[in-house]
Motif scaffolding. Structure first.
Motif, PDB file in Angstrom:
ATOM      1  N   SER A  55      43.714  45.035  43.393  1.00  0.00           N
ATOM      2  CA  SER A  55      44.850  44.141  43.173  1.00  0.00           C
ATOM      3  C   SER A  55      45.371  44.285  41.750  1.00  0.00           C
ATOM      4  CB  SER A  55      44.429  42.682  43.413  1.00  0.00           C
ATOM      5  OG  SER A  55      44.077  42.464  44.758  1.00  0.00           O
ATOM      6  N   LYS A  56      46.677  44.196  41.604  1.00  0.00           N
ATOM      7  CA  LYS A  56      47.286  44.251  40.280  1.00  0.00           C
ATOM      8  C   LYS A  56      47.079  42.908  39.571  1.00  0.00           C
ATOM      9  CE  LYS A  56      49.018  48.316  41.171  1.00  0.00           C
ATOM     10  NZ  LYS A  56      48.455  49.532  40.527  1.00  0.00           N
ATOM     11  N   ASP A  57      47.302  42.911  38.251  1.00  0.00           N
ATOM     12  CA  ASP A  57      47.275  41.655  37.507  1.00  0.00           C
ATOM     13  C   ASP A  57      48.272  40.685  38.137  1.00  0.00           C
ATOM     14  OD1 ASP A  57      45.440  42.807  35.841  1.00  0.00           O
ATOM     15  OD2 ASP A  57      46.846  43.161  34.189  1.00  0.00           O
ATOM     16  N   LEU A  58      47.864  39.416  38.258  1.00  0.00           N
ATOM     17  CA  LEU A  58      48.654  38.426  38.980  1.00  0.00           C
ATOM     18  C   LEU A  58      49.072  37.288  38.070  1.00  0.00           C
ATOM     19  CD1 LEU A  58      46.750  38.043  42.380  1.00  0.00           C
ATOM     20  CD2 LEU A  58      48.926  39.183  41.992  1.00  0.00           C
ATOM     21  N   VAL A  61      50.471  33.464  38.921  1.00  0.00           N
ATOM     22  CA  VAL A  61      50.717  32.513  40.008  1.00  0.00           C
ATOM     23  C   VAL A  61      50.882  31.116  39.428  1.00  0.00           C
ATOM     24  CG1 VAL A  61      49.410  33.885  41.679  1.00  0.00           C
ATOM     25  CG2 VAL A  61      48.257  32.089  40.385  1.00  0.00           C
ATOM     26  N   VAL A 101      45.164  32.295  46.258  1.00  0.00           N
ATOM     27  CA  VAL A 101      45.071  33.624  45.661  1.00  0.00           C
ATOM     28  C   VAL A 101      44.045  34.457  46.426  1.00  0.00           C
ATOM     29  CG1 VAL A 101      44.441  34.923  43.594  1.00  0.00           C
ATOM     30  CG2 VAL A 101      45.745  32.802  43.384  1.00  0.00           C
ATOM     31  N   LEU A 146      42.231  38.345  45.979  1.00  0.00           N
ATOM     32  CA  LEU A 146      42.056  39.589  45.242  1.00  0.00           C
ATOM     33  C   LEU A 146      41.349  40.606  46.135  1.00  0.00           C
ATOM     34  CD1 LEU A 146      40.873  38.206  41.768  1.00  0.00           C
ATOM     35  CD2 LEU A 146      43.194  38.759  42.508  1.00  0.00           C
ATOM     36  N   LEU A 184      44.152  37.320  35.857  1.00  0.00           N
ATOM     37  CA  LEU A 184      44.832  36.309  36.666  1.00  0.00           C
ATOM     38  C   LEU A 184      45.376  35.226  35.740  1.00  0.00           C
ATOM     39  CD1 LEU A 184      45.582  35.195  39.435  1.00  0.00           C
ATOM     40  CD2 LEU A 184      43.297  34.216  39.594  1.00  0.00           C
TER      41      LEU A 184
END
Length: 343
Positions: free
Chosen positions: A146-149, A151, A157, A159, A220
Motif C-alpha cells: 500500500s502507498k502512503d495514506l 485519511v 483503513v 493496508l 499513515l
C-alpha cells in the motif's frame, strides 16, 4: 546445433534422457530402457541439493575406469559432453574433468535452474547415470505494498502487503512508530476500523522465510479538526511588552485568526504583531496602552473545522503585583474619575 531437446517425447522423462544419450554417445538403438520396477544398479539417485538463489552450484560425479564418454544433462538438455560445452548459458562452465571426477558449475543460480540433473557415463560395457534434484530457495521480496495514506479521522483503513519467495514467506504487520504492539496482523492485510488520530504513524510489513527477511514501511497520516488549549490570561503594566499565546492541535496544521470583540486583528494593526509558527500563534503588544486591555479570541481553523479560546489582557500593578481587569467601559469611568479628582 549442440542441444538435444525431448519436449516432443510422448514417453517418460527417463526415455527422453536415454534418447539424448543415444544421440550423444551414438549408442545402438537396442540400448534397454529400464522400467521403474527393474534393477537400478546402474542408475544412482543422490540426495537432493538445496541452494539459495544467486549462489554457485557445483555438480560432480565420479568417473571410474574404462570411461569412453561422459556428459552432464539438465532435464532433457545436454550441458557438457566431456570437455565440449553444449549449453549456451554463460553461467555454466567446466571445473574438473579427469579419470576420477567430472564437475561443472552454474553461477548465479535462479529458479529456472531448479530440477533434475543427470551425470551420464558410458563405459566399455554399458552406461550408468547419477541423478540429483536441485531445489532453489529464494529470499522473500515484497512486490505489492500500500502507498502512503492520508485519511480523515473516523475512516476505515486497510493496508495490503504481498510478497513472494521460496519457501513461501510469512507476512505480518506492526505499528512501528510510535510503537504499539496491540496493533498488528499476521496476514497480508491490516484492517483499522474507525481510525483515530492516535493510530497515525509508520507501519511496517515484514515478509520472512528461512532464507531472509524483507521489510517495507507505509506512513499513515490521519487528518482531524483543531482543538485549542485553554488560553492563559496575561497581566502587563502600562507601557510594557505583552504577549498573548495560542496553541492548537490539528492535522493539517491550523491557520490562526485573532479577534478583539467582533473585530479581526491583522498583523501590523495598531502596532500589534502576529506571528504563527506551526501549532503556535503569538499576539505581541510592544507598548501596552490602556486601550489594549480587554478580551481577545484566538481561532484555529483547518479544512475539517475550527476551535477557539479567549485570553484576557489585564492591567498589572507594577508596585504591588496585584492585577485588575478592565473592560472598555471601566477604563472610560476611571479616566473620568481621575479628571474629576483634579478639580
Amino acid at each position: 546445433m549442440k542441444m538435444v531437446v525431448c519436449g516432443y517425447c510422448a514417453a517418460s522423462w527417463r526415455r527422453c534422457v536415454v534418447m539424448s544419450l543415444r544421440l550423444l554417445f551414438l549408442l545402438p538403438a537396442g540400448l534397454p530402457v529400464r522400467s521403474q520396477g527393474e534393477s537400478q544398479s546402474d542408475n544412482k539417485q543422490m540426495d537432493n541439493i538445496t541452494i539459495r538463489q544467486g549462489e554457485t552450484l557445483f555438480l560432480s560425479c565420479s568417473q571410474g575406469d574404462f570411461v569412453t564418454h561422459t556428459a552432464w544433462l539438465n532435464r532433457s538438455s545436454i550441458l557438457y559432453a566431456g570437455e565440449d560445452k553444449w549449453s549456451v548459458d554463460p553461467r555454466v562452465s567446466l571445473v574438473t574433468l579427469n579419470q576420477d571426477e567430472f564437475t561443472i558449475k552454474i553461477e548465479d543460480v535462479d529458479l529456472t535452474d531448479e530440477g533434475q540433473y543427470i551425470c551420464a557415463v558410458q563405459t566399455s560395457s554399458r552406461p550408468r547415470t547419477t541423478s540429483v534434484h536441485i531445489i532453489v530457495q529464494v529470499p522473500p521480496k515484497i512486490l505489492n505494498l500500500s502507498k502512503d495514506l492520508v485519511v480523515n479521522e473516523g475512516s476505515n483503513v486497510m493496508l495490503m502487503c504481498l510478497a513472494n519467495g521460496k519457501p513461501e514467506p510469512a507476512i505480518g504487520w506492526r505499528m512501528l512508530s510510535p510503537s504499539d504492539d496491540s496493533l498488528s496482523s499476521d496476514s497480508e492485510i491490516l484492517e483499522i476500523p474507525f481510525i483515530s488520530r492516535y493510530r497515525a504513524g509508520v507501519y511496517e510489513c515484514t515478509a520472512a522465510n528461512e532464507i531472509a527477511v524483507d521489510t517495507q514501511t507505509v506512513e499513515l497520516t490521519v487528518n482531524y479538526p483543531p482543538s485549542v488549549s485553554d488560553g492563559r490570561d496575561v497581566g502587563v503594566t502600562l507601557g510594557q511588552r505583552g504577549v498573548l499565546e495560542c496553541e492548537a492541535d490539528a492535522v493539517p496544521e491550523a491557520d490562526f485568526e485573532w479577534y478583539r470583540d467582533d473585530r479581526r486583528i491583522f498583523n501590523g494593526f495598531d502596532g500589534i504583531e502576529i506571528e504563527d509558527a506551526g501549532a503556535f500563534s503569538k499576539l505581541t503588544f510592544f507598548n501596552v496602552s490602556e486601550a489594549d486591555y480587554g478580551n481577545y479570541t484566538c481561532v484555529a481553523i483547518n479544512k475539517l473545522g475550527s476551535a477557539n479560546t479567549s485570553i484576557i489582557l489585564y492591567l498589572q500593578d507594577g508596585n504591588s503585583g496585584t492585577s485588575t481587569v478592565f473592560t472598555p467601559t471601566c477604563l472610560l469611568l476611571i479616566i473620568l474619575l481621575q479628571l474629576l479628582l483634579k478639580f
